[in-house]
Design a protein around this motif. Structure first.
Motif, short mmCIF file in Angstrom:
data_model
loop_
_atom_site.label_atom_id
_atom_site.label_comp_id
_atom_site.label_asym_id
_atom_site.label_seq_id
_atom_site.Cartn_x
_atom_site.Cartn_y
_atom_site.Cartn_z
N HIS A 75 0.86 -1.19 0.00
CA HIS A 75 0.00 0.00 0.00
C HIS A 75 0.89 1.24 0.00
O HIS A 75 1.85 1.32 0.78
CB HIS A 75 -0.88 -0.02 1.25
N LYS A 119 0.52 4.11 1.20
CA LYS A 119 0.46 4.95 2.39
C LYS A 119 0.49 4.14 3.68
O LYS A 119 0.07 4.61 4.73
CB LYS A 119 -0.80 5.82 2.35
N SER A 120 0.98 2.91 3.60
CA SER A 120 1.02 2.07 4.79
C SER A 120 2.18 1.08 4.68
O SER A 120 2.49 0.61 3.59
CB SER A 120 -0.30 1.30 4.94
N ASP A 121 2.79 0.80 5.83
CA ASP A 121 3.90 -0.16 5.82
C ASP A 121 3.44 -1.58 6.16
O ASP A 121 4.27 -2.50 6.24
CB ASP A 121 5.01 0.28 6.77
N LEU A 169 -0.15 -2.68 5.12
CA LEU A 169 -1.29 -3.06 4.28
C LEU A 169 -0.81 -3.50 2.90
O LEU A 169 0.19 -3.02 2.39
CB LEU A 169 -2.26 -1.90 4.14
N GLU A 211 -12.80 2.30 1.73
CA GLU A 211 -11.42 2.68 1.43
C GLU A 211 -10.56 2.45 2.66
O GLU A 211 -11.04 2.60 3.80
CB GLU A 211 -11.32 4.15 1.03
N LEU A 212 -9.33 2.07 2.47
CA LEU A 212 -8.34 1.98 3.54
C LEU A 212 -7.15 2.82 3.14
O LEU A 212 -6.49 2.54 2.13
CB LEU A 212 -7.92 0.52 3.77
N ARG A 213 -6.93 3.89 3.91
CA ARG A 213 -5.86 4.84 3.61
C ARG A 213 -5.96 5.36 2.18
O ARG A 213 -4.95 5.49 1.48
CB ARG A 213 -4.49 4.19 3.84
N GLY A 214 -7.18 5.63 1.73
CA GLY A 214 -7.37 6.25 0.43
C GLY A 214 -7.40 5.30 -0.75
O GLY A 214 -7.56 5.74 -1.89
#
Length: 213
Positions: free
Chosen positions: A108, A110-112, A114, A161-164
């Motif tokens: 993802h 914007k995620s470390d 996901l 949505e998850l983190r956009g």
């Protein structure tokens, strides 16, 4: 979409019918033994509460999600009409828990932790699902709770949505499915490669022994 549940211990003889996700501003309208909940802004129906529902459907031997037949949905629509509501309930017999195949699993942006997956849920449908499972990877067979699924704990899966990043469904664990002896820790349920064909309804009965030693 039509998701129905019946919990006589907590709610008495009341059937809950959910058509759409909750919204912040709602309108409540009750006619006799039927309550309609709608979105104040759009007027769309979010759901209905059917009180004393056994008078319409007979005794429901269920505690949790109810899978209504076409005849039962027709009976509820007749009840809606009799109470000056629109007969808008539609049978939803599309399987909501299916065997899926993770075609890709990318980090993802914007995620470390996901992963953004492309997961095939039928011969003709591949969906994007964001997963936080630590064992998520490409080329695995999993169980997918599709949009409209009700989890054993009552959670309903909606598009989100998850983190956009758009996510349409959920790749689930044995623990979330409440399977006997499932590991009580995060992690997707990874099925044997030949367990069931992709797109088939997940066989909950067979899965009762999946984690037997």
């Amino acid at each position: 979409m039509l998701i129905t549940s019946y919990n006589p211990t907590e709610l008495g003889d009341t059937l809950i019918a959910i058509l759409r996700p909750d919204t912040a501003d709602q309108k409540i309208e009750t006619h006799q033994n039927v309550t309609r909940i709608s979105d104040t802004a759009t007027g769309e129906t979010l759901g209905y509460n059917f009180f004393d529902v056994s008078k319409t459907l007979g005794q429901l031997e269920v505690n949790g999600q109810v899978h209504l037949t076409a005849e039962q949905v027709d009976q509820l629509n007749q009840l809606l009409t009799a109470n000056d509501f629109e007969a808008e309930l539609v049978v939803d017999d599309d399987p909501k828990f299916v065997v899926g195949y993770v075609e890709s699993a990318e980090a993802h942006p914007k995620s470390d932790h996901l992963k953004v997956t492309k997961t095939r849920v039928s011969d003709t449908e591949t969906v994007q699902i964001v997963s936080g499972s630590p064992n998520m990877a490409a080329d695995i067979l999993v169980v997918v709770a599709k949009v409209g699924a009700m989890m054993p704990d009552g959670l309903i899966i909606w598009p989100g949505e998850l983190r956009g990043i758009e996510s349409d469904g959920m790749i689930v664990s044995g623990r979330e499915l409440k399977l006997p002896n499932a590991p009580q820790r995060p992690g997707a349920l990874i099925l044997p490669a030949d367990y069931q064909p992709v797109g088939e309804p997940f066989d909950f009965k067979r899965a009762q022994t999946l984690f037997d030693a």
